[in-house]
Design an enzyme around this catalytic site. Structure first.
Site, short mmCIF file in Angstrom:
data_model
loop_
_atom_site.label_atom_id
_atom_site.label_comp_id
_atom_site.label_asym_id
_atom_site.label_seq_id
_atom_site.Cartn_x
_atom_site.Cartn_y
_atom_site.Cartn_z
N HIS A 326 0.87 -1.27 0.04
CA HIS A 326 -0.16 0.10 -0.10
C HIS A 326 0.87 1.21 0.11
O HIS A 326 0.09 2.51 -0.08
CB HIS A 326 -0.84 0.09 1.25
N GLY A 329 5.89 2.02 3.45
CA GLY A 329 6.01 1.46 4.75
C GLY A 329 7.04 2.03 5.52
O GLY A 329 8.10 2.53 5.08
#
Length: 397
Positions: A326, A329
């Site tokens: 996504h 990180g």
């Protein structure tokens, strides 16, 4: 790279990164997840890091159960991006006015609109289903009913933390609009309400970690959570839709002469649950800090506030449950970033970006994140790159 497989109690742990690069506490979280009786698979993305409740960058596939803490408190958090007809040549040399206009249009932090934004005021915005969506608010948990007015005013707002609105350019010079937000306070309160319920259920008392408490299929508690979960996921999507409409309005007004046009919106949750089928089983797939990357599906993988982002297309890798990372990180916690970096470091690492450079956002400094280019490289069997973006304006919550 392809994945590395570590042994787990119930299922193997498939990791799209070097296990040696992952913090011990995150690895222990993953091992704990792999002990759950209902688990059927666990995939770990290259942006993996320790998270509250469950590991960020994890894809957890369970049969007949779902873990609310593994979804997290920002239900439906995700990204939206739109390519515009503008080019870098259309942008002014001084972008401070554009940033100010965006901040005026979209409340940030704990801010909210004075009254609920009426979606019908936006040209071309589909409003079908809006009334039905709000009508379903009567069916969510009693504990949040009194939040109805606030939820309405927070629709179309950014929030805080790592949420952002950006104006970017790609390698061809095209201008993109991008934003990151979720279900705001209403999603958080629904999540905390249900996590509290799950932790008290008898079948969860012997678990290795109380944060991994689950709801089980065919129970009233599961039915209630699923109802509220899917409602909050819709709220998050509507929230991003309204914000993007507000952002487009700013762009239209600031670039009147150029008459900007906008391509179809790309939108992707990365904290959510989906019903999906793998190996002949109907599973509940929880992506916490991961996007769906089914074959041909568009996704957004952002870096930090100074390094840029990627628009990708999924390759449909079922070993990863059709998922991808996504974002970059975090490689250090917010507190660690504040201890290590100064506002001078922030200014240096965000040079060329019109953004906040004060102590309030030092925890979001690029140095606190992993290399987005390396993260992308580690998942070449999960996604293909469509466009690489670099922000020129970044509005932080």
């Amino acid at each position: 790279m392809s994945y590395v497989e570590l042994p787990g109690a119930k299922v193997p742990i498939r990791m799209w990164t070097d296990p040696a690069s992952v913090e011990d506490v995150a690895l222990q979280q993953l091992r704990n997840v792999a002990t759950l009786p209902w688990i059927k698979g666990l995939a770990v993305m290259p942006d993996v890091h320790y998270g509250k409740g469950a590991t960020v960058g994890s894809v957890i596939a369970m049969q007949g159960a779902v873990c609310p803490a593994a979804v997290g408190v920002d239900i439906g958090c995700g990204m939206s991006a739109v390519k515009t007809s503008l080019t870098a040549n259309d942008l002014p040399g001084d972008l401070s006015r554009l940033r100010s206009k965006i901040e005026e249009a979209i409340p940030v932090g704990r801010g909210m609109h004075d009254s609920a934004v009426e979606p019908g005021r936006f040209h071309g915005l589909a409003t079908a289903g809006w009334d039905e969506f709000w009508g379903r608010f009567d069916g969510v948990a009693e504990a949040v009913k009194f939040r109805h007015e606030r939820a309405g005013k927070q629709m179309g707002t950014l929030g805080s933390g790592n949420h952002f609105v950006e104006v970017c350019t790609d390698t061809t010079g095209a201008v993109w609009l991008m934003l990151h937000s979720g279900s705001r306070n209403i999603g958080k309160e629904l999540a905390e309400h249900h996590i509290g319920i799950a932790q008290k259920l008898p079948h969860n008392q012997g678990l290795i970690d109380r944060d991994l408490a689950v709801f089980i299929a065919q129970t009233p508690q599961m039915a209630s959570y699923r109802n509220d979960l899917f409602w909050a996921q819709e709220y998050a999507k509507y929230n991003r839709t309204i914000m993007m409409a507000l952002l487009k309005d700013v762009i239209r007004k600031e670039f009147k002469k150029a008459k900007p046009a906008f391509e179809p919106e790309i939108s992707a949750h990365h904290n959510y649950v989906a019903e999906e089928r793998y190996d002949g089983m109907d599973l509940l797939v929880t992506r916490k800090g991961a996007i769906r990357a089914g074959s041909g599906e568009y996704g957004i993988i952002p870096g930090s506030m100074g390094t840029g982002s990627y628009i990708v297309k999924g390759l449909g890798n079922e070993k990863a449950f059709n998922s991808a990372s996504h974002g970059a990180g975090r490689r250090m916690s917010r507190n660690a970033a504040k201890r290590r970096f100064s506002t001078k470091d922030l200014e240096e690492q965000t040079r060329g970006v019109e953004c906040r450079k004060d102590s309030g956002v030092v925890d979001e400094i690029p140095g606190a994140y992993k290399s987005i280019d390396q993260v992308i490289d580690q998942q070449r069997d999960l996604v293909e790159v469509v466009a690489k973006l670099k922000q020129v304006v970044c509005v932080k919550g």
